[in-house]
Scaffold this motif. Structure first.
Motif, short mmCIF file in Angstrom:
data_model
loop_
_atom_site.label_atom_id
_atom_site.label_comp_id
_atom_site.label_asym_id
_atom_site.label_seq_id
_atom_site.Cartn_x
_atom_site.Cartn_y
_atom_site.Cartn_z
N THR A 1 -21.52 0.99 15.01
CA THR A 1 -20.50 1.12 13.92
C THR A 1 -20.58 -0.44 13.18
O THR A 1 -20.07 -0.69 12.11
CB THR A 1 -19.29 1.66 13.98
OG1 THR A 1 -18.80 0.68 15.19
CG2 THR A 1 -19.21 2.94 14.38
N GLU A 2 -20.82 -1.35 14.04
CA GLU A 2 -20.97 -2.72 13.66
C GLU A 2 -22.28 -3.07 13.13
O GLU A 2 -23.11 -2.90 13.86
CB GLU A 2 -20.29 -3.73 14.77
CG GLU A 2 -18.96 -3.78 15.02
CD GLU A 2 -18.11 -4.30 13.64
OE1 GLU A 2 -18.41 -5.47 13.22
OE2 GLU A 2 -17.17 -3.70 13.43
N ILE B 1 -26.99 -9.54 6.76
CA ILE B 1 -28.20 -10.42 6.37
C ILE B 1 -27.42 -11.65 5.53
O ILE B 1 -27.90 -12.70 5.89
CB ILE B 1 -29.18 -9.71 5.70
CG1 ILE B 1 -29.90 -8.69 6.61
CG2 ILE B 1 -30.39 -10.80 5.08
CD1 ILE B 1 -30.51 -9.10 7.58
N ALA B 2 -26.62 -11.35 4.45
CA ALA B 2 -26.09 -12.37 3.84
C ALA B 2 -25.23 -13.33 4.53
O ALA B 2 -25.38 -14.45 4.55
CB ALA B 2 -25.09 -11.64 2.66
N SER B 3 -24.47 -13.11 5.55
CA SER B 3 -23.93 -13.81 6.50
C SER B 3 -24.78 -14.55 7.24
O SER B 3 -24.40 -15.73 7.54
CB SER B 3 -22.75 -12.84 7.48
OG SER B 3 -21.84 -12.44 6.53
N GLU B 4 -25.73 -13.91 7.79
CA GLU B 4 -26.77 -14.62 8.68
C GLU B 4 -27.52 -15.53 7.87
O GLU B 4 -27.50 -17.00 8.22
CB GLU B 4 -27.63 -13.81 9.45
CG GLU B 4 -28.83 -14.70 10.32
CD GLU B 4 -28.02 -14.92 11.39
OE1 GLU B 4 -28.70 -15.99 11.96
OE2 GLU B 4 -27.16 -14.66 11.81
N HIS C 1 -20.16 -14.08 13.38
CA HIS C 1 -20.42 -14.63 11.98
C HIS C 1 -21.05 -13.65 11.14
O HIS C 1 -21.19 -13.90 9.82
CB HIS C 1 -21.14 -16.10 11.84
CG HIS C 1 -22.29 -16.26 12.09
ND1 HIS C 1 -22.95 -16.05 13.58
CD2 HIS C 1 -23.53 -16.10 11.59
CE1 HIS C 1 -24.09 -15.77 13.34
NE2 HIS C 1 -24.57 -15.84 12.48
N ASN C 2 -21.88 -12.92 11.58
CA ASN C 2 -22.53 -11.90 10.92
C ASN C 2 -22.30 -10.49 11.16
O ASN C 2 -22.98 -9.55 10.67
CB ASN C 2 -24.06 -12.31 11.13
CG ASN C 2 -24.61 -12.05 12.61
OD1 ASN C 2 -23.97 -11.43 13.36
ND2 ASN C 2 -25.72 -12.53 12.82
N SER C 3 -21.30 -10.08 12.06
CA SER C 3 -20.91 -8.74 11.98
C SER C 3 -19.93 -8.21 11.11
O SER C 3 -18.94 -8.74 10.75
CB SER C 3 -20.16 -8.79 13.58
OG SER C 3 -19.97 -7.48 13.91
N ARG D 1 -27.60 -4.72 5.34
CA ARG D 1 -27.04 -4.73 6.79
C ARG D 1 -28.15 -3.85 7.51
O ARG D 1 -28.67 -2.81 7.13
CB ARG D 1 -25.66 -3.81 6.70
CG ARG D 1 -24.67 -4.70 5.78
CD ARG D 1 -23.38 -4.55 6.08
NE ARG D 1 -22.44 -5.39 5.25
CZ ARG D 1 -21.53 -4.79 4.75
NH1 ARG D 1 -20.86 -3.63 4.99
NH2 ARG D 1 -20.83 -5.39 4.01
N LEU D 2 -28.16 -4.22 8.58
CA LEU D 2 -28.99 -3.77 9.94
C LEU D 2 -28.04 -3.22 10.80
O LEU D 2 -27.13 -3.89 11.41
CB LEU D 2 -30.02 -4.79 10.48
CG LEU D 2 -30.68 -5.54 9.40
CD1 LEU D 2 -31.68 -6.77 10.12
CD2 LEU D 2 -31.77 -4.67 8.69
N ARG D 3 -28.32 -2.05 11.15
CA ARG D 3 -27.63 -1.10 12.18
C ARG D 3 -28.29 -1.29 13.43
O ARG D 3 -29.50 -1.33 13.68
CB ARG D 3 -27.64 0.24 11.90
CG ARG D 3 -26.80 1.00 12.93
CD ARG D 3 -26.97 2.58 12.52
NE ARG D 3 -26.32 2.73 11.19
CZ ARG D 3 -26.79 3.39 10.15
NH1 ARG D 3 -28.10 3.58 10.10
NH2 ARG D 3 -26.17 3.77 9.10
#
Length: 143
Positions: A20-21, A25-28, A95-97, A109-111
């Motif tokens: 679910t988390e 990619i934008a945050s990374e 920072h990227n979750s 987003r990557l699951r």
């Protein structure tokens, strides 16, 4: 406005609540951008001799190297995640979750992989290693 995209390496969403988390990619990329901006600022301060003390100036190249090593490691890992060589869970951090169901932005987003996906990946790695080992075996001389 572009829609939220979730990349899943060709697997349907998990039905058991796992994953679910998601990895944003934008945050990374934002973290990587911040690290590069910090390195550029340090390099400029070093070049203009604006660091204050000689001790600080002497330590700055090490700090620059550390930032660049961080960027290289994150980019390498991100490339491996994007090419489905490794589970996005390994790159997931505070920072990227982001929650999978959080809509309203144009992020990719990557699951994280399910347990079944991790098993499939490990089986492929094992088969590849066994094939390489077989190719490297010395050939028996013919009688």
């Amino acid at each position: 406005m572009p829609e939220l995209t979730i990349v899943d390496c060709a697997q349907p969403p998990p039905t058991d609540g796992e994953g679910t988390e998601c990895l944003s990619i934008a945050s990374e990329l934002s973290l990587i951008e911040d690290a590069l901006s910090g390195a550029a600022s340090l390099a400029e301060l070093l070049a203009t001799k604006s660091l204050g003390s000689e001790e600080t100036a002497a330590q700055t190249p090490l700090a620059l190297n550390s930032l660049l090593v961080l960027v290289t490691a994150r980019m390498t890992h991100l490339r491996r995640v994007l090419s489905c060589e490794t589970d996005p869970r390994e790159l997931l951090a505070t920072h990227n979750s982001v929650p999978e169901n959080e809509l309203g932005d144009a992020d990719v987003r990557l699951r994280p992989w399910t347990a079944a996906q991790r098993i499939i990946h490990l089986r492929r790695l094992l088969a590849k290693a066994e094939a390489e080992a077989k190719r490297e075996e010395p050939t028996q001389p013919s009688p």
